[in-house]
Design a protein around this motif. Structure first.
Motif, PDB file in Angstrom:
ATOM      1  N   VAL A 132      15.466  57.951 -38.669  1.00  0.00           N
ATOM      2  CA  VAL A 132      15.446  56.500 -38.471  1.00  0.00           C
ATOM      3  C   VAL A 132      14.125  55.943 -38.993  1.00  0.00           C
ATOM      4  N   ASP A 133      14.171  54.767 -39.630  1.00  0.00           N
ATOM      5  CA  ASP A 133      12.976  54.121 -40.170  1.00  0.00           C
ATOM      6  C   ASP A 133      11.915  53.988 -39.080  1.00  0.00           C
ATOM      7  N   LEU A 134      10.822  54.712 -39.243  1.00  0.00           N
ATOM      8  CA  LEU A 134       9.790  54.779 -38.215  1.00  0.00           C
ATOM      9  C   LEU A 134       9.150  53.417 -37.961  1.00  0.00           C
ATOM     10  N   ARG A 135       9.112  52.568 -38.975  1.00  0.00           N
ATOM     11  CA  ARG A 135       8.467  51.262 -38.811  1.00  0.00           C
ATOM     12  C   ARG A 135       9.181  50.403 -37.772  1.00  0.00           C
ATOM     13  N   LEU A 136      10.461  50.650 -37.555  1.00  0.00           N
ATOM     14  CA  LEU A 136      11.233  49.854 -36.606  1.00  0.00           C
ATOM     15  C   LEU A 136      10.955  50.235 -35.151  1.00  0.00           C
ATOM     16  N   LEU A 137      10.498  51.447 -34.916  1.00  0.00           N
ATOM     17  CA  LEU A 137      10.634  52.039 -33.587  1.00  0.00           C
ATOM     18  C   LEU A 137       9.518  51.717 -32.608  1.00  0.00           C
ATOM     19  N   GLY A 138       8.358  51.244 -33.093  1.00  0.00           N
ATOM     20  CA  GLY A 138       7.249  50.975 -32.189  1.00  0.00           C
ATOM     21  C   GLY A 138       7.602  50.074 -31.014  1.00  0.00           C
ATOM     22  N   PRO A 139       8.324  48.962 -31.234  1.00  0.00           N
ATOM     23  CA  PRO A 139       8.636  48.067 -30.109  1.00  0.00           C
ATOM     24  C   PRO A 139       9.445  48.707 -28.991  1.00  0.00           C
TER      25      PRO A 139
ATOM     26  N   ALA B  63      12.290  38.944 -27.164  1.00  0.00           N
ATOM     27  CA  ALA B  63      12.628  40.346 -27.407  1.00  0.00           C
ATOM     28  C   ALA B  63      13.051  41.064 -26.132  1.00  0.00           C
ATOM     29  N   VAL B  64      12.376  40.788 -25.008  1.00  0.00           N
ATOM     30  CA  VAL B  64      12.719  41.450 -23.749  1.00  0.00           C
ATOM     31  C   VAL B  64      14.099  40.999 -23.274  1.00  0.00           C
ATOM     32  N   GLY B  65      14.332  39.693 -23.278  1.00  0.00           N
ATOM     33  CA  GLY B  65      15.621  39.185 -22.813  1.00  0.00           C
ATOM     34  C   GLY B  65      16.779  39.628 -23.672  1.00  0.00           C
ATOM     35  N   LEU B  66      16.603  39.597 -24.990  1.00  0.00           N
ATOM     36  CA  LEU B  66      17.684  40.029 -25.882  1.00  0.00           C
ATOM     37  C   LEU B  66      17.960  41.522 -25.740  1.00  0.00           C
ATOM     38  N   SER B  67      16.936  42.296 -25.465  1.00  0.00           N
ATOM     39  CA  SER B  67      17.141  43.727 -25.225  1.00  0.00           C
ATOM     40  C   SER B  67      17.942  43.951 -23.957  1.00  0.00           C
ATOM     41  N   ALA B  68      17.674  43.133 -22.938  1.00  0.00           N
ATOM     42  CA  ALA B  68      18.462  43.214 -21.707  1.00  0.00           C
ATOM     43  C   ALA B  68      19.919  42.846 -21.973  1.00  0.00           C
TER      44      ALA B  68
ATOM     45  N   PRO C  38      21.457  46.886 -31.789  1.00  0.00           N
ATOM     46  CA  PRO C  38      20.879  46.486 -33.079  1.00  0.00           C
ATOM     47  C   PRO C  38      19.572  45.704 -32.939  1.00  0.00           C
ATOM     48  N   PHE C  39      18.573  46.341 -32.361  1.00  0.00           N
ATOM     49  CA  PHE C  39      17.301  45.658 -32.116  1.00  0.00           C
ATOM     50  C   PHE C  39      16.555  45.316 -33.399  1.00  0.00           C
ATOM     51  N   ASP C  40      16.959  45.917 -34.518  1.00  0.00           N
ATOM     52  CA  ASP C  40      16.311  45.601 -35.782  1.00  0.00           C
ATOM     53  C   ASP C  40      16.482  44.125 -36.158  1.00  0.00           C
ATOM     54  N   LYS C  41      17.473  43.446 -35.577  1.00  0.00           N
ATOM     55  CA  LYS C  41      17.690  42.030 -35.870  1.00  0.00           C
ATOM     56  C   LYS C  41      16.594  41.143 -35.283  1.00  0.00           C
ATOM     57  N   LEU C  42      15.742  41.711 -34.444  1.00  0.00           N
ATOM     58  CA  LEU C  42      14.661  40.940 -33.821  1.00  0.00           C
ATOM     59  C   LEU C  42      13.365  41.010 -34.621  1.00  0.00           C
ATOM     60  N   ILE C  43      13.278  41.922 -35.587  1.00  0.00           N
ATOM     61  CA  ILE C  43      12.004  42.333 -36.156  1.00  0.00           C
ATOM     62  C   ILE C  43      11.701  41.650 -37.485  1.00  0.00           C
ATOM     63  N   LYS C  44      10.433  41.263 -37.649  1.00  0.00           N
ATOM     64  CA  LYS C  44       9.898  40.823 -38.938  1.00  0.00           C
ATOM     65  C   LYS C  44       8.588  41.560 -39.168  1.00  0.00           C
ATOM     66  N   PHE C  45       8.398  42.086 -40.379  1.00  0.00           N
ATOM     67  CA  PHE C  45       7.225  42.891 -40.686  1.00  0.00           C
ATOM     68  C   PHE C  45       6.087  42.036 -41.241  1.00  0.00           C
TER      69      PHE C  45
ATOM     70  N   VAL D 276       9.163  34.094 -34.541  1.00  0.00           N
ATOM     71  CA  VAL D 276       9.562  35.485 -34.752  1.00  0.00           C
ATOM     72  C   VAL D 276       9.701  36.143 -33.391  1.00  0.00           C
ATOM     73  N   LEU D 277      10.813  36.814 -33.150  1.00  0.00           N
ATOM     74  CA  LEU D 277      11.055  37.424 -31.854  1.00  0.00           C
ATOM     75  C   LEU D 277      10.213  38.667 -31.644  1.00  0.00           C
ATOM     76  N   LYS D 278      10.104  39.505 -32.661  1.00  0.00           N
ATOM     77  CA  LYS D 278       9.314  40.722 -32.526  1.00  0.00           C
ATOM     78  C   LYS D 278       8.580  41.003 -33.847  1.00  0.00           C
ATOM     79  N   PRO D 279       7.360  40.475 -33.987  1.00  0.00           N
ATOM     80  CA  PRO D 279       6.558  40.831 -35.158  1.00  0.00           C
ATOM     81  C   PRO D 279       6.135  42.304 -35.092  1.00  0.00           C
ATOM     82  N   VAL D 280       6.151  42.955 -36.238  1.00  0.00           N
ATOM     83  CA  VAL D 280       5.696  44.345 -36.337  1.00  0.00           C
ATOM     84  C   VAL D 280       4.696  44.427 -37.479  1.00  0.00           C
ATOM     85  N   VAL D 281       3.517  44.944 -37.168  1.00  0.00           N
ATOM     86  CA  VAL D 281       2.459  45.107 -38.157  1.00  0.00           C
ATOM     87  C   VAL D 281       2.567  46.491 -38.779  1.00  0.00           C
ATOM     88  N   THR D 282       2.638  46.545 -40.089  1.00  0.00           N
ATOM     89  CA  THR D 282       2.726  47.834 -40.784  1.00  0.00           C
ATOM     90  C   THR D 282       1.350  48.226 -41.293  1.00  0.00           C
ATOM     91  N   LEU D 283       1.078  49.524 -41.238  1.00  0.00           N
ATOM     92  CA  LEU D 283      -0.228  50.025 -41.669  1.00  0.00           C
ATOM     93  C   LEU D 283       0.002  50.934 -42.869  1.00  0.00           C
TER      94      LEU D 283
END
Length: 362
Positions: A157-164, A195-200, A330-337, A355-362
């Motif tokens: 699975v794409d590791l960049r998605l999984l931090g949240p 992000a928390v509510g949509l995950s619930a 499908p939590f990936d629908k919440l994410i923007k990099f 943005v519901l769940k920003p993800v910072v890539t390194l």
């Protein structure tokens, strides 16, 4: 070793990416090269002061690849893909009972800035200690974390998605799947569709709840909630949420989750419960005034606070990954990099809700 990390020196300052020194992992610790890290509201709380001593390196939803492990670590090995979650002691009564989110030392290990042994692994180039956040500080290209923070995940699975999954998404989904554990056909109202509510909501759909009611003030978020599993939606900016809930279910809902931390919203959540219903608090909030008899006791209602979805991360996060692979979560629908140097833009997008769940890539 030399690393780059995003730190804050004074309350309310923007994050600044600085060079720092990171010590080697000790016997119980793991060195992880970070691939990406989610931005959570709790990071903003840490930035703005009141939780962790400054200077502090923030980030607590990290994902990366193990580079080195201490001699006592048996759960992961170099090359493993991992998610970093919250820190817990592993030996208090609550940890041993399978509730590490209720760890006796939770606040100490996640917010006081030191490692399990009270020392620091992260320092400025001048030798000053830098506080760690949630035992990881994952807005960094490398981190050293205790093995209890580290969760091995599927390398396919794409590791960049999984931090949240390490905090916000785990909190929402775990509150439903681990703590509430609803019966098929029961009902729930979720207040706040971040992000928390949509995950619930996604988790509630997995369990087969008959009514999954999403409440928010933004129509675009409510539309996504409907796509992800909500059976009904209420825009509480335009409608009375309690009245609308009782139009759907005259007796009220079995459960409510508040993710907002806003006191009037919490009271509405309680008032929308059926007798013997339970409202679970999962958002950072402040003072709340209740009439104990009128709001709770007279109808045997319950009000609970749950941290990190009452999860054992090493068990629950791989379970969420499996749900994702099956198309059920499908939590990936919440994410923007965002790139690392855009980290303050990511915080701003999280605050304004664009943005519901920003993800910072390194």
């Amino acid at each position: 070793m030399k690393i780059k990390t995003a730190t804050v020196t004074h309350a309310g300052d923007p994050l600044k990416i600085v060079a720092a020194q990171l010590d080697d992992p000790k016997v119980n610790e793991v060195l992880v090269k970070i691939s990406a890290a989610g931005v959570c509201h709790t990071d903003a709380v840490g930035r703005d002061g009141g939780t962790t001593p400054f200077p502090v390196a923030l980030g607590h939803e990290g994902a990366g690849i193990v580079e080195k492990v201490g001699s006592g670590v048996q759960t992961v090995k170099p090359g493993d893909h991992v998610v970093l979650s919250f820190s817990y002691c592993g030996h208090c009564a609550n940890c041993l009972a399978g509730h590490p989110g209720m760890c006796t030392h939770f606040n100490e290990l996640n917010f006081e800035g030191a490692n399990h042994d009270g020392s620091h692994r992260l320092h400025t180039n001048d030798g000053e200690d830098i506080s760690v956040f949630f035992g990881q500080s994952s807005f960094s290209d490398y981190v050293v974390a205790d093995q209890n923070n580290v969760v091995k995940v599927d390398a396919d699975v794409d590791l960049r998605l999984l931090g949240p999954l390490g905090c916000g998404i785990q909190t929402g989904a775990g509150t439903v799947l681990n703590y509430i554990q609803p019966k098929f056909g029961e009902s729930i109202a979720v207040f706040g569709t971040g992000a928390v509510g949509l995950s619930a909501i996604m988790a509630a759909k997995i369990t087969g709840m008959a009514h999954i009611i999403a409440i928010d003030i933004f129509d675009n978020r409510l539309a996504l909630a409907k796509e992800l599993g909500a059976t009904e939606t209420i825009n509480s900016k335009n409608e009375n949420a309690e009245e609308k809930i009782r139009e759907i279910l005259s007796d009220g809902v079995d459960y409510a989750i508040d993710t907002t931390g806003v006191s009037p919203v919490i009271k509405t959540a309680i008032h929308g419960l059926k007798p013997a219903g339970e409202c679970v608090l999962a958002g950072v909030g402040g003072d709340l005034t209740l009439n104990v008899m009128g709001d709770l006791l007279s109808e045997s209602k319950k009000l609970s606070g749950v941290v990190e979805g009452d999860s054992v991360p090493q068990l629950f996060i791989p379970r969420l990954v499996e749900y994702y692979k099956r198309g059920q979560f499908p939590f990936d629908k919440l994410i923007k990099f965002y790139e690392f140097d855009q980290i303050n833009e990511a915080f701003a997008a999280s605050k304004n809700g664009s943005v519901l769940k920003p993800v910072v890539t390194l």
